[in-house]
Write a protein that holds these residues in place. Structure first.
Motif, short mmCIF file in Angstrom:
data_model
loop_
_atom_site.label_atom_id
_atom_site.label_comp_id
_atom_site.label_asym_id
_atom_site.label_seq_id
_atom_site.Cartn_x
_atom_site.Cartn_y
_atom_site.Cartn_z
N HIS A 151 0.72 -1.05 0.11
CA HIS A 151 -0.01 0.06 0.11
C HIS A 151 0.88 1.40 -0.01
O HIS A 151 0.51 2.08 -0.51
CB HIS A 151 -0.97 -0.10 1.19
CG HIS A 151 -2.01 0.70 1.15
ND1 HIS A 151 -3.22 1.10 2.13
CD2 HIS A 151 -2.54 1.68 0.09
CE1 HIS A 151 -3.89 1.83 1.78
NE2 HIS A 151 -3.58 2.30 0.50
N SER B 263 2.45 1.61 -3.29
CA SER B 263 1.39 1.79 -4.38
C SER B 263 1.09 3.54 -4.26
O SER B 263 0.69 3.94 -5.50
CB SER B 263 0.24 1.16 -4.24
OG SER B 263 0.28 -0.03 -4.41
N TRP C 12 0.98 3.21 -8.50
CA TRP C 12 0.14 4.10 -8.38
C TRP C 12 -1.11 4.12 -9.32
O TRP C 12 -2.19 4.50 -9.41
CB TRP C 12 0.78 5.73 -8.19
CG TRP C 12 -0.50 6.59 -8.05
CD1 TRP C 12 -0.48 7.66 -9.10
CD2 TRP C 12 -1.54 6.73 -6.96
NE1 TRP C 12 -1.57 8.60 -8.62
CE2 TRP C 12 -2.20 8.13 -7.46
CE3 TRP C 12 -1.64 6.42 -5.91
CZ2 TRP C 12 -3.19 8.60 -6.55
CZ3 TRP C 12 -2.91 6.76 -5.10
CH2 TRP C 12 -3.58 7.92 -5.54
N HIS D 29 -3.37 1.64 -8.47
CA HIS D 29 -4.17 2.09 -7.03
C HIS D 29 -4.89 3.37 -7.12
O HIS D 29 -5.86 3.56 -6.37
CB HIS D 29 -3.00 2.06 -6.16
CG HIS D 29 -3.72 2.31 -4.42
ND1 HIS D 29 -4.38 1.08 -4.22
CD2 HIS D 29 -3.58 3.24 -3.75
CE1 HIS D 29 -4.73 1.74 -2.80
NE2 HIS D 29 -4.22 2.84 -2.56
N HIS E 250 -9.04 3.45 -6.88
CA HIS E 250 -9.22 3.37 -5.58
C HIS E 250 -9.57 4.67 -4.80
O HIS E 250 -10.44 4.73 -3.90
CB HIS E 250 -8.69 2.34 -4.58
CG HIS E 250 -9.36 2.08 -3.13
ND1 HIS E 250 -10.46 1.50 -2.92
CD2 HIS E 250 -8.84 2.51 -1.92
CE1 HIS E 250 -10.82 1.46 -1.86
NE2 HIS E 250 -9.85 1.92 -1.06
N GLN F 292 -11.94 -0.72 -7.40
CA GLN F 292 -10.35 -1.52 -7.37
C GLN F 292 -10.10 -1.68 -9.15
O GLN F 292 -10.99 -1.58 -9.92
CB GLN F 292 -10.44 -2.88 -6.92
CG GLN F 292 -10.92 -3.14 -5.54
CD GLN F 292 -9.83 -2.42 -4.51
OE1 GLN F 292 -8.81 -2.22 -4.61
NE2 GLN F 292 -10.48 -2.02 -3.35
N TYR G 74 -4.38 -4.28 -11.28
CA TYR G 74 -3.46 -4.89 -10.33
C TYR G 74 -2.71 -5.92 -10.56
O TYR G 74 -1.25 -5.86 -10.32
CB TYR G 74 -4.44 -5.09 -9.12
CG TYR G 74 -4.66 -3.94 -8.05
CD1 TYR G 74 -3.66 -2.99 -7.91
CD2 TYR G 74 -5.76 -3.79 -7.65
CE1 TYR G 74 -3.97 -2.04 -6.86
CE2 TYR G 74 -6.26 -2.64 -6.69
CZ TYR G 74 -5.20 -1.87 -6.39
OH TYR G 74 -5.51 -0.70 -5.41
N ASN H 137 0.95 -6.21 -8.16
CA ASN H 137 0.52 -6.15 -6.67
C ASN H 137 0.96 -7.38 -5.87
O ASN H 137 1.27 -7.41 -4.67
CB ASN H 137 -0.76 -5.63 -6.58
CG ASN H 137 -2.14 -6.97 -7.00
OD1 ASN H 137 -1.70 -7.40 -7.83
ND2 ASN H 137 -2.97 -6.93 -6.14
#
Length: 302
Positions: free
Chosen positions: A118, A121, A128, A131, A134, A148, A152, A157
């Protein structure tokens, strides 16, 4: 009519065979939790129906993002993620048989790895680009949790969770622990709950902590990365309490309800920024530098 019925039955048999050959019940954790999520979204929408907490188009975007994400994620899980994790598992250091106590340890380890994912990201533009989906909503409600990214798995991820597989945990147990982590996070996307008891706020990620995470207020940007817990934020200096009212959304918002551009706009912005550079060194640096590094506009037109 009989022929059409036969085609439908053949399609159902094909889907059942696909599931039996490739899927495990642990792969479907978030799918099985979807009815629970739907009930809570409906309850919250009714409770705050006249307050502006929900917006029709925003909720439509969130539902579209969540539904399409589940489909693309399951497909890429089978064709990309599980084969790659399986290769790492074949070269593992140990073999860890999962017991209830060891699963608790695995869950805590996955929480630590999630914190790394996280935080990365938010500070590495390549990650990023996925991400950012989100954080696209300017509302905070349970529906926001559904936003989402399709990309990913392609962004990688799952790479952040390979240490658990390499140590000896079977990949599906690692992904199951991650799914439970993500399931918990659904419930922190709300303004319905103000504060939890002080001891709970100290240890766990809560709606208050996560509201701050979604803020574009300067003091809230890139803070509170925990999934289930908030302890790693406290340990590594990324924790901030929710104090002033939160302004939700992106620093560089994009005006679209197009599902494709909701998922792809930041990728285009990054590649455009790369194309403006005069050397390959600077172009490639956009992949691992922070999102704000040498950024030109918001990258969205039309």
């Amino acid at each position: 009519m009989r022929r059409r019925f036969g085609v439908k039955m053949a399609s159902m048999d094909w889907l059942l065979d696909l599931y039996q050959r490739h899927f495990d019940w642990r792969d479907l954790t978030l799918v099985m939790l979807s009815p629970v999520f739907g009930i809570f979204i409906a309850m919250e929408a009714w409770r705050f129906r006249k307050t502006g907490v929900f917006d029709l188009w925003d909720s439509f975007d969130s539902m579209n993002s969540g539904g399409s994400y589940l489909v693309t994620d399951l497909i890429l899980l089978v064709v990309l993620v599980l084969p790659a994790m399986g290769w790492v598992y074949d070269h593992r250091l140990f073999t860890v048989e999962v017991t209830p106590l060891r699963f608790v340890g695995l869950f805590l380890f996955v929480e630590f790895l999630y914190y790394g994912f996280h935080r990365g990201s938010h500070r590495i533009r390549w990650f990023w680009c996925a991400h950012v989906v989100h954080h696209g909503s300017e509302k905070m409600n349970f529906g926001t949790a559904l936003r989402q990214s399709w990309f990913y798995p392609i962004a990688g991820n799952w790479l952040f969770y390979l240490p658990a597989v390499w140590l000896g945990f079977e990949p599906r147990w690692v992904l199951f622990a991650l799914s439970l982590n993500l399931g918990y996070q659904f419930f922190v996307h709300t303004t319905w709950v103000d504060r939890m008891p002080a001891w709970f706020e100290f240890v766990f990620n809560t709606p208050s902590h996560h509201r701050a995470h979604h803020g574009r207020n300067p003091q809230y940007i890139d803070r509170n990365f925990g999934g289930t817990l908030i302890v790693f934020d406290r340990l590594f200096g990324s924790f901030v309490p929710e104090q002033e009212p939160v302004d939700y959304g992106l620093e560089h918002p994009f005006p679209t309800h197009n599902l494709f551009w909701l998922n792809a706009h930041e990728w285009r912005a990054m590649f455009r920024d790369m194309a403006r550079e005069k050397t390959w060194g600077l172009r490639l640096a956009h992949l691992w530098r922070p999102p704000e590094w040498r950024r030109h506009g918001n990258g969205f037109q039309g």
